[in-house]
Scaffold this motif. Structure first.
Motif, PDB file in Angstrom:
ATOM      1  N   LYS A   1       0.847  -1.192   0.000  1.00  0.00           N
ATOM      2  CA  LYS A   1       0.000   0.000   0.000  1.00  0.00           C
ATOM      3  C   LYS A   1       0.888   1.250   0.000  1.00  0.00           C
ATOM      4  O   LYS A   1       1.932   1.292   0.656  1.00  0.00           O
ATOM      5  CB  LYS A   1      -0.916   0.021   1.228  1.00  0.00           C
ATOM      6  CG  LYS A   1      -1.897  -1.160   1.303  1.00  0.00           C
ATOM      7  CD  LYS A   1      -3.021  -0.989   0.319  1.00  0.00           C
ATOM      8  CE  LYS A   1      -3.945  -2.205   0.303  1.00  0.00           C
ATOM      9  NZ  LYS A   1      -4.574  -2.491   1.581  1.00  0.00           N
ATOM     10  N   ILE A   2       0.450   2.248  -0.720  1.00  0.00           N
ATOM     11  CA  ILE A   2       1.195   3.494  -0.869  1.00  0.00           C
ATOM     12  C   ILE A   2       0.302   4.644  -0.439  1.00  0.00           C
ATOM     13  O   ILE A   2      -0.873   4.705  -0.824  1.00  0.00           O
ATOM     14  CB  ILE A   2       1.645   3.682  -2.340  1.00  0.00           C
ATOM     15  CG1 ILE A   2       2.615   2.564  -2.733  1.00  0.00           C
ATOM     16  CG2 ILE A   2       2.284   5.049  -2.546  1.00  0.00           C
ATOM     17  CD1 ILE A   2       2.859   2.468  -4.215  1.00  0.00           C
ATOM     18  N   LYS A   3       0.841   5.564   0.339  1.00  0.00           N
ATOM     19  CA  LYS A   3       0.065   6.726   0.770  1.00  0.00           C
ATOM     20  C   LYS A   3       0.116   7.804  -0.305  1.00  0.00           C
ATOM     21  O   LYS A   3       1.189   8.171  -0.784  1.00  0.00           O
ATOM     22  CB  LYS A   3       0.615   7.280   2.086  1.00  0.00           C
ATOM     23  CG  LYS A   3      -0.222   8.443   2.637  1.00  0.00           C
ATOM     24  CD  LYS A   3       0.329   8.952   3.959  1.00  0.00           C
ATOM     25  CE  LYS A   3      -0.509  10.121   4.467  1.00  0.00           C
ATOM     26  NZ  LYS A   3       0.007  10.658   5.745  1.00  0.00           N
ATOM     27  N   ILE A   4      -1.051   8.297  -0.681  1.00  0.00           N
ATOM     28  CA  ILE A   4      -1.121   9.423  -1.601  1.00  0.00           C
ATOM     29  C   ILE A   4      -2.030  10.471  -0.976  1.00  0.00           C
ATOM     30  O   ILE A   4      -2.983  10.146  -0.270  1.00  0.00           O
ATOM     31  CB  ILE A   4      -1.641   9.017  -3.004  1.00  0.00           C
ATOM     32  CG1 ILE A   4      -3.049   8.426  -2.928  1.00  0.00           C
ATOM     33  CG2 ILE A   4      -0.679   8.027  -3.660  1.00  0.00           C
ATOM     34  CD1 ILE A   4      -3.666   8.201  -4.294  1.00  0.00           C
ATOM     35  N   GLY A   5      -1.737  11.736  -1.223  1.00  0.00           N
ATOM     36  CA  GLY A   5      -2.505  12.785  -0.567  1.00  0.00           C
ATOM     37  C   GLY A   5      -2.278  12.735   0.929  1.00  0.00           C
ATOM     38  O   GLY A   5      -1.261  12.231   1.419  1.00  0.00           O
ATOM     39  N   ASP A   6      -3.247  13.243   1.665  1.00  0.00           N
ATOM     40  CA  ASP A   6      -3.108  13.308   3.122  1.00  0.00           C
ATOM     41  C   ASP A   6      -3.467  12.000   3.819  1.00  0.00           C
ATOM     42  O   ASP A   6      -2.875  11.646   4.828  1.00  0.00           O
ATOM     43  CB  ASP A   6      -3.991  14.428   3.688  1.00  0.00           C
ATOM     44  CG  ASP A   6      -3.495  15.806   3.284  1.00  0.00           C
ATOM     45  OD1 ASP A   6      -2.272  15.942   3.071  1.00  0.00           O
ATOM     46  OD2 ASP A   6      -4.323  16.730   3.171  1.00  0.00           O
ATOM     47  N   ASN A   7      -4.453  11.283   3.251  1.00  0.00           N
ATOM     48  CA  ASN A   7      -4.944  10.132   4.025  1.00  0.00           C
ATOM     49  C   ASN A   7      -5.455   8.970   3.187  1.00  0.00           C
ATOM     50  O   ASN A   7      -6.234   8.162   3.673  1.00  0.00           O
ATOM     51  CB  ASN A   7      -6.050  10.587   4.982  1.00  0.00           C
ATOM     52  CG  ASN A   7      -7.199  11.264   4.249  1.00  0.00           C
ATOM     53  OD1 ASN A   7      -7.214  11.309   3.026  1.00  0.00           O
ATOM     54  ND2 ASN A   7      -8.158  11.790   4.996  1.00  0.00           N
ATOM     55  N   LEU A   8      -5.052   8.889   1.932  1.00  0.00           N
ATOM     56  CA  LEU A   8      -5.471   7.753   1.111  1.00  0.00           C
ATOM     57  C   LEU A   8      -4.340   6.734   1.015  1.00  0.00           C
ATOM     58  O   LEU A   8      -3.201   7.088   0.711  1.00  0.00           O
ATOM     59  CB  LEU A   8      -5.865   8.205  -0.295  1.00  0.00           C
ATOM     60  CG  LEU A   8      -7.158   9.010  -0.453  1.00  0.00           C
ATOM     61  CD1 LEU A   8      -7.393   9.319  -1.923  1.00  0.00           C
ATOM     62  CD2 LEU A   8      -8.351   8.273   0.126  1.00  0.00           C
ATOM     63  N   LEU A   9      -4.662   5.481   1.255  1.00  0.00           N
ATOM     64  CA  LEU A   9      -3.728   4.384   1.057  1.00  0.00           C
ATOM     65  C   LEU A   9      -4.230   3.540  -0.105  1.00  0.00           C
ATOM     66  O   LEU A   9      -5.360   3.044  -0.075  1.00  0.00           O
ATOM     67  CB  LEU A   9      -3.619   3.519   2.319  1.00  0.00           C
ATOM     68  CG  LEU A   9      -2.765   4.047   3.470  1.00  0.00           C
ATOM     69  CD1 LEU A   9      -2.890   3.115   4.671  1.00  0.00           C
ATOM     70  CD2 LEU A   9      -1.302   4.182   3.062  1.00  0.00           C
TER      71      LEU A   9
END
Length: 319
Positions: free
Chosen positions: A3-11
């Motif tokens: 899983k990769i974090k994008i934006g502030d709080n999306l995985l």
């Protein structure tokens, strides 16, 4: 799944399932998909380790979003840890994509999907619109798209298209969170390489779509005569056959090599692949995890590749 974090709080998982073919687009893919099979596949995706799904307003002229909405309604809404992306599309009867068409496309998506909020919203295929200034001018489609994000209706905003030249003109001038390009960073083609480096340097997350080139690098040259949504000759499939020979030598599934070519690139946050059967989910997971030796990669990456537009000669018909 990684899983990769994008934006502030999306995985997001590093694989995303695309749903264009689930909307039933035989002119594009060469086969039909019935609604029951499509909904069964969507349900299986939602239950899988892959938590990222991509659709669009014009996939199947709205059918893809509607089918997803049907499934989400049956299960009581989108799971909280699942990420759904869709796209703003032009008026398909006029090819106009201005502020008004953007608002209508968004409203139609909200209605079809049965949700009040979209995780990721892309502006889609401006190269097929009748007037690019409707998109880029002050108060145009892009301004409207970013206003959705400012209002909290959308978490992340992206640009999804094929034409590299136009994409390179638009990307530097707008604060995109993400982008999608398709068919142009594969074992057969590297046209998007410079664009991906530009986006990566700007901190834009990259979703690389269609690593199977419309199916040939998943099904193989003996089962598919289509490359990038077009029927081709046996001569056109010779580059695929060369890849197949290396895969056979190292006992690697063709689809695994094509998928992992994208997964191994550190610039790419997620790779979007289309599926139309639930059985493809486990196959995809297997392909993502099959070991491929450096010796195999050395031979695969030594093969010649194109940097030209793979859709330049396409007789474009969406459906």
């Amino acid at each position: 799944m990684k899983k990769i974090k994008i934006g502030d709080n999306l995985l997001i998982s590093n694989i995303c399932f695309g749903t264009s073919a689930l909307g039933n687009m035989p002119d594009t893919y060469g086969y039909e998909v019935n609604p029951l099979q499509a909904e069964e596949t969507i349900q299986a995706i939602l239950n899988s380790p892959i938590n990222f799904m991509d659709t669009s307003r014009n996939y199947g002229m709205g059918r893809s979003e509607k089918l997803i909405g049907n499934v989400l309604k049956k299960i009581g809404g989108k799971p909280s840890d699942f990420v759904l992306a869709t796209k703003i599309d032009r008026d398909m009867s006029t090819d106009i994509l201005d502020a008004e068409a953007t608002k209508k496309s968004f409203d139609d998506s909200i209605t079809a999907l049965g949700t009040d909020e979209i995780d990721i919203l892309h502006l889609h295929d401006p190269e097929h619109c009748c007037n690019i200034s409707d998109i880029t001018k002050t108060g145009g489609a892009l301004d409207t798209l970013f206003n959705f994000r400012d209002q909290g209706l959308v978490k992340l905003v992206g640009l999804a298209m094929g034409n590299i030249e136009l994409m390179q003109e638009i990307v530097p001038n707008w604060p995109f969170d993400v982008l999608i390009n398709h068919n142009r960073f594969t074992l057969l083609n590297r046209q998007a390489d410079k664009l991906f480096s530009l986006a990566h340097e700007k901190g834009i997350r990259i979703f690389n779509a269609a690593p199977f080139c419309g199916g040939a690098l998943a099904k193989g040259s003996d089962k598919s005569n289509r490359l990038v949504y077009q029927e081709v000759t046996k001569k056109d499939l010779l580059p695929v056959i060369k890849i197949e020979k290396i895969c056979a030598k190292f006992q690697i599934p063709l689809g695994a090599a094509a998928l992992q070519f994208s997964l191994r690139d550190k610039r790419i946050s997620s790779t979007i692949i289309g599926i139309t059967k639930k059985e493809r989910i486990n196959q995809t997971l297997d392909w993502a995890n099959i070991p491929i030796s450096e010796e195999a990669w050395s031979e695969l990456l030594s093969l010649p590749y194109s940097t030209k537009d793979p859709e330049a000669g396409r007789n474009y018909k969406l459906g």
